[in-house]
Structures are given as structure tokens and as C-alpha cells.
Scaffold this motif. Sequence first.
Motif, PDB file in Angstrom:
ATOM      1  N   MET A  39       0.818  -1.215   0.000  1.00 45.02           N
ATOM      2  CA  MET A  39       0.000   0.000   0.000  1.00 45.02           C
ATOM      3  C   MET A  39       0.852   1.267   0.000  1.00 45.02           C
ATOM      4  SD  MET A  39      -3.382  -0.738   2.294  1.00 45.02           S
ATOM      5  CE  MET A  39      -4.012   0.899   1.930  1.00 45.02           C
ATOM      6  N   CYS A  83      -2.325   2.875   6.888  1.00 41.69           N
ATOM      7  CA  CYS A  83      -1.723   3.111   5.570  1.00 41.69           C
ATOM      8  C   CYS A  83      -2.466   4.217   4.830  1.00 41.69           C
ATOM      9  CB  CYS A  83      -1.731   1.831   4.732  1.00 41.69           C
ATOM     10  SG  CYS A  83      -0.575   0.573   5.291  1.00 41.69           S
ATOM     11  N   LEU A  84      -3.790   4.161   4.850  1.00 42.51           N
ATOM     12  CA  LEU A  84      -4.573   5.202   4.184  1.00 42.51           C
ATOM     13  C   LEU A  84      -4.306   6.570   4.807  1.00 42.51           C
ATOM     14  CD1 LEU A  84      -7.925   3.269   3.675  1.00 42.51           C
ATOM     15  CD2 LEU A  84      -6.317   3.985   1.894  1.00 42.51           C
ATOM     16  N   LEU A  87      -1.012   7.735   3.469  1.00 40.11           N
ATOM     17  CA  LEU A  87      -1.128   8.132   2.070  1.00 40.11           C
ATOM     18  C   LEU A  87      -1.797   9.493   1.934  1.00 40.11           C
ATOM     19  CD1 LEU A  87      -2.100   4.688   0.532  1.00 40.11           C
ATOM     20  CD2 LEU A  87       0.022   5.957   0.126  1.00 40.11           C
ATOM     21  N   ARG A  88      -2.797   9.754   2.758  1.00 39.26           N
ATOM     22  CA  ARG A  88      -3.462  11.062   2.712  1.00 39.26           C
ATOM     23  C   ARG A  88      -2.505  12.176   3.121  1.00 39.26           C
ATOM     24  NH1 ARG A  88      -7.717   8.056   5.432  1.00 39.26           N
ATOM     25  NH2 ARG A  88      -9.044   7.283   3.781  1.00 39.26           N
ATOM     26  N   ARG A  91       0.036  12.560   0.311  1.00 38.58           N
ATOM     27  CA  ARG A  91      -0.538  13.162  -0.890  1.00 38.58           C
ATOM     28  C   ARG A  91      -0.468  14.684  -0.803  1.00 38.58           C
ATOM     29  NH1 ARG A  91      -6.442  11.480  -1.911  1.00 38.58           N
ATOM     30  NH2 ARG A  91      -6.598  12.390   0.135  1.00 38.58           N
ATOM     31  N   GLN A 127       0.969   1.660  -7.133  1.00 32.07           N
ATOM     32  CA  GLN A 127       1.121   2.885  -6.348  1.00 32.07           C
ATOM     33  C   GLN A 127       0.377   4.065  -6.963  1.00 32.07           C
ATOM     34  OE1 GLN A 127       2.506   2.989  -3.262  1.00 32.07           O
ATOM     35  NE2 GLN A 127       2.621   0.782  -3.587  1.00 32.07           N
ATOM     36  N   GLU A 131      -6.185   5.598  -3.489  1.00 34.62           N
ATOM     37  CA  GLU A 131      -5.940   4.893  -2.222  1.00 34.62           C
ATOM     38  C   GLU A 131      -6.926   3.759  -1.946  1.00 34.62           C
ATOM     39  OE1 GLU A 131      -6.353   8.233   0.305  1.00 34.62           O
ATOM     40  OE2 GLU A 131      -4.406   9.067  -0.255  1.00 34.62           O
ATOM     41  N   ARG A 132      -8.205   4.004  -2.092  1.00 28.41           N
ATOM     42  CA  ARG A 132      -9.206   2.979  -1.769  1.00 28.41           C
ATOM     43  C   ARG A 132      -9.123   1.806  -2.743  1.00 28.41           C
ATOM     44  NH1 ARG A 132     -11.546   3.377   3.092  1.00 28.41           N
ATOM     45  NH2 ARG A 132     -13.551   2.686   2.357  1.00 28.41           N
ATOM     46  N   ARG A 134      -6.391   0.871  -4.331  1.00 26.59           N
ATOM     47  CA  ARG A 134      -5.153   0.163  -3.980  1.00 26.59           C
ATOM     48  C   ARG A 134      -5.379  -0.716  -2.760  1.00 26.59           C
ATOM     49  NH1 ARG A 134      -0.508   3.824  -2.131  1.00 26.59           N
ATOM     50  NH2 ARG A 134      -1.361   4.984  -3.872  1.00 26.59           N
TER      51      ARG A 134
END
Length: 191
Positions: A39, A83-84, A87-88, A91, A127, A131-132, A134
Motif C-alpha cells: 500500500m 496506511c490510508l 497516504l493522505r 498526498r 502505487q 488509495e481505496r 489500492r
Amino acid sequence: MDETSDDELVAAVAKGDERSCRVLMDRHLARIVALGRRMLGNQADAEEVAQEVFLRVWTHAERWQPGRAQFGTWLHRVAANLCLDRLRRRRATVDIDEMPDLESGAPGPDRQLEESELSARVEAALQLLPERQRAAVVLSHYQGLSNTETAEILEVTVEAVESLLSRARRQLRTSLATERDELLRSREMSA
């Protein structure tokens, strides 16, 4: 202690049993790190997420309610959410110049190198997914979870998971079309 259920181990962890926590880590750590790596795209971040997941096991074990969900499903949910979150945050701060370059299209001298390059391309395409999407692909395909388990972890319906997977597959198919053609050509040449 290897035959002790996860629920029994979590109950022991809630009482401060470090050995039970180590057994849970031995059982689940590799899969949680693999989820994080796929992720997040790198091992260091994946290991940090796994560390946070098991820290939560240690500090929140007394809240565990057996029967509400499988312990492994709960671990995956915590890991996926962490992980999300990363990633946020990433980003909002990632510079496009810091994005990894895709590997060249030139085939390697032997099969192992070729497969390694293909794997890197698939990883890079993964990658680039939202996100969702992935998360759904990683949980379903790489972690081997059912759509029902994936839906539970992502806190969406099974239909939403199926939609996420469908869109992700379409995007991956488009992103990896060149690689598929090159792989087919290289296999024809080596046959």
C-alpha cells in the motif's frame, strides 16, 4: 502456545502477557508488513505501520471483544487505515519530482531480472491507483482476503469492494498494457 487461539492470546495480552503478544506478532507480522509495503510502496513505512499496529494490540487488548470479528481481520483493518492515513498525509506533501521513475522497457539478460523489472512495474502501477482502490487490490489479491473480509476492513459494502476492484483492474490493465505486450514478445523469443 502455538495452538492457542488469537482470542485467547489477546485476552492474555490484556493482562500484560508479553509472550502472548510475541506469539500474535509471530503469526501476523509478515502479512501486516506485506500489506503496508504494497500500500505504501516501501519497506520502512510498512515496518512503521506494523509497529504501530502491534503497539495498538498491546495498548488496546482489553477492548478486544471476541466474536465481533476475527482478530486477523481487525489487524488488517487497523493496518489498512494507518496506511490510508499515511497516504493522505503524503498526498498533501509529495512533490512530483520525488515520485519514483518507472523502470525502462528494456528486457534483462535473464528471466529473473525480467521478472524483477515486471514486478517493479506492477508495483509502480499499483502505487498510482487511488488509495481505496489500492487498498482493495492489496487486501483481496495480495493478502488473499475474501471480498466480504475486504469490505469489513474497508468498512464498505461487498458491492463497493467489487466496484473498487473492477475500476482498479481496468486502470492496471491500461497502465500495464505495454508491459504485457513486452512480456508476451519476450516469451515468444525465448520459446
